[in-house]
Design a protein around this motif. Sequence first.
Motif, mmCIF file in Angstrom:
data_model
loop_
_atom_site.group_PDB
_atom_site.id
_atom_site.type_symbol
_atom_site.label_atom_id
_atom_site.label_comp_id
_atom_site.label_asym_id
_atom_site.label_seq_id
_atom_site.Cartn_x
_atom_site.Cartn_y
_atom_site.Cartn_z
ATOM 1 N N MET A 23 -8.930 3.169 -7.621
ATOM 2 C CA MET A 23 -7.191 3.259 -7.411
ATOM 3 C C MET A 23 -6.609 2.781 -7.549
ATOM 4 S SD MET A 23 -7.114 5.423 -3.725
ATOM 5 C CE MET A 23 -7.454 7.023 -4.129
ATOM 6 N N ALA A 24 -5.563 2.918 -7.810
ATOM 7 C CA ALA A 24 -4.168 2.289 -7.483
ATOM 8 C C ALA A 24 -3.397 1.638 -6.018
ATOM 9 C CB ALA A 24 -2.887 3.313 -8.650
ATOM 10 N N LYS A 25 -2.726 0.788 -5.853
ATOM 11 C CA LYS A 25 -2.114 0.563 -5.035
ATOM 12 C C LYS A 25 -1.141 1.523 -4.982
ATOM 13 C CE LYS A 25 -4.302 -3.693 -5.293
ATOM 14 N NZ LYS A 25 -4.295 -5.085 -4.299
ATOM 15 N N GLN A 26 -0.603 2.363 -3.736
ATOM 16 C CA GLN A 26 0.259 2.947 -3.321
ATOM 17 C C GLN A 26 0.660 3.159 -2.079
ATOM 18 O OE1 GLN A 26 -0.653 7.336 -4.340
ATOM 19 N NE2 GLN A 26 -1.711 6.823 -5.976
ATOM 20 N N GLU A 54 3.044 5.291 4.247
ATOM 21 C CA GLU A 54 1.617 5.102 4.541
ATOM 22 C C GLU A 54 0.728 3.970 3.327
ATOM 23 O OE1 GLU A 54 -2.418 8.233 3.700
ATOM 24 O OE2 GLU A 54 -1.040 8.923 3.966
ATOM 25 N N THR A 55 -0.183 3.483 2.867
ATOM 26 C CA THR A 55 -0.503 2.425 1.541
ATOM 27 C C THR A 55 -1.318 3.232 1.811
ATOM 28 O OG1 THR A 55 -1.494 1.164 3.602
ATOM 29 C CG2 THR A 55 0.439 0.578 2.931
ATOM 30 N N ILE A 56 -1.893 3.417 0.393
ATOM 31 C CA ILE A 56 -3.499 3.766 -0.633
ATOM 32 C C ILE A 56 -3.783 3.280 -1.726
ATOM 33 C CG2 ILE A 56 -3.846 5.798 -1.998
ATOM 34 C CD1 ILE A 56 -2.067 7.854 -0.729
ATOM 35 N N GLY A 67 -7.655 -4.307 3.695
ATOM 36 C CA GLY A 67 -7.569 -5.736 4.891
ATOM 37 C C GLY A 67 -5.690 -5.367 4.948
ATOM 38 N N SER A 68 -5.470 -7.243 5.277
ATOM 39 C CA SER A 68 -4.021 -7.097 5.324
ATOM 40 C C SER A 68 -2.937 -6.916 4.415
ATOM 41 C CB SER A 68 -3.786 -8.839 7.043
ATOM 42 O OG SER A 68 -4.152 -9.408 6.134
ATOM 43 N N GLU A 69 -3.447 -6.487 3.260
ATOM 44 C CA GLU A 69 -2.432 -6.987 1.726
ATOM 45 C C GLU A 69 -1.314 -5.440 2.175
ATOM 46 O OE1 GLU A 69 -3.357 -5.552 -2.066
ATOM 47 O OE2 GLU A 69 -5.297 -5.095 -1.190
#
Length: 71
Positions: free
Chosen positions: A1-4, A18-20, A24-26
């Motif tokens: 899954m791509a980071k969004q 919202e992060t997808i 962790g803390s990234e």
Amino acid sequence: MAKQLVVRLRADGTVDAETIGMHGSECLDHIEALEALLDAETVSSSFTEAYTSASTSDSIPIDTEQSDGAP
């Protein structure tokens, strides 16, 4: 899954983010960057399951079995 990083601008002027696909803390780095871009401050936040789960690429296998010397 791509980071969004999904950002929603509400009619009242508040911003939701919202992060997808991050683990962790990234995700916190991306939220900090968003705060800097908007000259804003987070007033409420919560962590998802992804915060506490480790990415498979970040995982290091650990051998928890102990040998008693017997074959």
